[in-house]
Scaffold this motif. Structure first.
Motif, PDB file in Angstrom:
ATOM      1  N   HIS A  83      -7.775 -10.582   5.632  1.00 13.50           N
ATOM      2  CA  HIS A  83      -8.929 -10.918   6.474  1.00 13.50           C
ATOM      3  C   HIS A  83     -10.219 -11.011   5.661  1.00 13.50           C
ATOM      4  N   PHE A  84     -10.394 -10.082   4.711  1.00 13.79           N
ATOM      5  CA  PHE A  84     -11.620 -10.061   3.928  1.00 13.79           C
ATOM      6  C   PHE A  84     -11.498 -10.814   2.605  1.00 13.79           C
ATOM      7  N   GLY A  85     -10.341 -11.399   2.331  1.00 12.57           N
ATOM      8  CA  GLY A  85     -10.159 -12.173   1.111  1.00 12.57           C
ATOM      9  C   GLY A  85     -10.357 -11.334  -0.140  1.00 12.57           C
ATOM     10  N   MET A  86      -9.836 -10.118  -0.119  1.00  8.74           N
ATOM     11  CA  MET A  86     -10.026  -9.183  -1.233  1.00  8.74           C
ATOM     12  C   MET A  86      -8.678  -8.668  -1.719  1.00  8.74           C
ATOM     13  N   PRO A  87      -8.629  -8.245  -2.984  1.00  7.62           N
ATOM     14  CA  PRO A  87      -7.383  -7.637  -3.471  1.00  7.62           C
ATOM     15  C   PRO A  87      -7.151  -6.268  -2.834  1.00  7.62           C
ATOM     16  N   ASN A  88      -5.913  -5.855  -2.773  1.00 10.90           N
ATOM     17  CA  ASN A  88      -5.560  -4.570  -2.158  1.00 10.90           C
ATOM     18  C   ASN A  88      -6.252  -3.383  -2.822  1.00 10.90           C
ATOM     19  N   LYS A  89      -6.629  -3.514  -4.081  1.00 12.27           N
ATOM     20  CA  LYS A  89      -7.288  -2.398  -4.760  1.00 12.27           C
ATOM     21  C   LYS A  89      -8.660  -2.092  -4.158  1.00 12.27           C
ATOM     22  N   GLU A  90      -9.193  -3.002  -3.350  1.00 12.93           N
ATOM     23  CA  GLU A  90     -10.496  -2.808  -2.691  1.00 12.93           C
ATOM     24  C   GLU A  90     -10.364  -2.149  -1.318  1.00 12.93           C
ATOM     25  N   ILE A  91      -9.113  -1.876  -0.888  1.00 16.51           N
ATOM     26  CA  ILE A  91      -8.833  -1.355   0.448  1.00 16.51           C
ATOM     27  C   ILE A  91      -8.229   0.041   0.335  1.00 16.51           C
ATOM     28  N   LEU A  92      -8.745   0.983   1.121  1.00 17.60           N
ATOM     29  CA  LEU A  92      -8.178   2.330   1.207  1.00 17.60           C
ATOM     30  C   LEU A  92      -7.838   2.608   2.664  1.00 17.60           C
ATOM     31  N   VAL A  93      -6.625   3.088   2.915  1.00 14.35           N
ATOM     32  CA  VAL A  93      -6.193   3.451   4.269  1.00 14.35           C
ATOM     33  C   VAL A  93      -5.775   4.919   4.254  1.00 14.35           C
ATOM     34  N   ILE A  94      -6.385   5.700   5.137  1.00 15.68           N
ATOM     35  CA  ILE A  94      -6.031   7.108   5.324  1.00 15.68           C
ATOM     36  C   ILE A  94      -5.460   7.243   6.729  1.00 15.68           C
ATOM     37  N   THR A  95      -4.310   7.895   6.846  1.00 12.53           N
ATOM     38  CA  THR A  95      -3.641   7.990   8.135  1.00 12.53           C
ATOM     39  C   THR A  95      -3.784   9.377   8.747  1.00 12.53           C
ATOM     40  N   HIS A  96      -4.072   9.398  10.033  1.00 19.30           N
ATOM     41  CA  HIS A  96      -4.109  10.624  10.829  1.00 19.30           C
ATOM     42  C   HIS A  96      -3.016  10.508  11.887  1.00 19.30           C
ATOM     43  N   THR A  97      -2.176  11.514  11.995  1.00 19.86           N
ATOM     44  CA  THR A  97      -1.130  11.523  13.014  1.00 19.86           C
ATOM     45  C   THR A  97      -1.667  12.207  14.270  1.00 19.86           C
ATOM     46  N   VAL A  98      -1.474  11.555  15.401  1.00 20.38           N
ATOM     47  CA  VAL A  98      -1.956  12.063  16.687  1.00 20.38           C
ATOM     48  C   VAL A  98      -0.758  12.508  17.516  1.00 20.38           C
ATOM     49  N   ASP A  99      -0.754  13.771  17.924  1.00 23.96           N
ATOM     50  CA  ASP A  99       0.340  14.304  18.724  1.00 23.96           C
ATOM     51  C   ASP A  99       0.224  13.888  20.187  1.00 23.96           C
TER      52      ASP A  99
END
Length: 112
Positions: A83-99
């Motif tokens: 979507h942003f036309g950027m390499p993956n090294k520019e993207i950080l994803v942190i996941t939170h698990t919701v019970d």
């Protein structure tokens, strides 16, 4: 109901592919239906330390099997990069698990 809050640099916002819907891209990459997926983009004003153009917090219900959760995480990172036309090294994803029981939707507790 995967939900992502994304803090996005002005540079990334300016480079977004016009007409592109990152939720649709994410759904396709994760092999899911987009109608229960949400991405919120928040313009980041300042950032210090290690730079990322996009930092995403992904909230995933605990019901997802590990392999599906992985597909959703990687799919989100790749969808944002596309979507942003950027390499993956520019993207950080942190996941939170919701019970189960930790979400209120339409005034009701959501159980899964």
């Amino acid at each position: 109901m995967p939900i992502a809050h994304c803090f996005v640099s002005p540079t990334a916002l300016n480079s977004a592919v016009h007409g592109s819907d990152p939720t649709q891209i994410w759904a396709q990459l994760a092999d899911e239906e987009a109608d229960e997926m949400t991405i919120t983009l928040i313009k980041r004003e300042q950032q210090y330390g290690k730079p990322y153009h996009v930092m995403a917090e992904l909230f995933l219900p605990s019901l997802w099997k590990p392999e599906k959760a992985t597909a959703l995480k990687i799919g989100l990172a790749n969808a944002l990069a596309t979507h942003f036309g950027m390499p993956n090294k520019e993207i950080l994803v942190i996941t939170h698990t919701v019970d189960s029981g930790q979400v209120i939707e339409d005034g009701d507790v959501v159980e899964w």
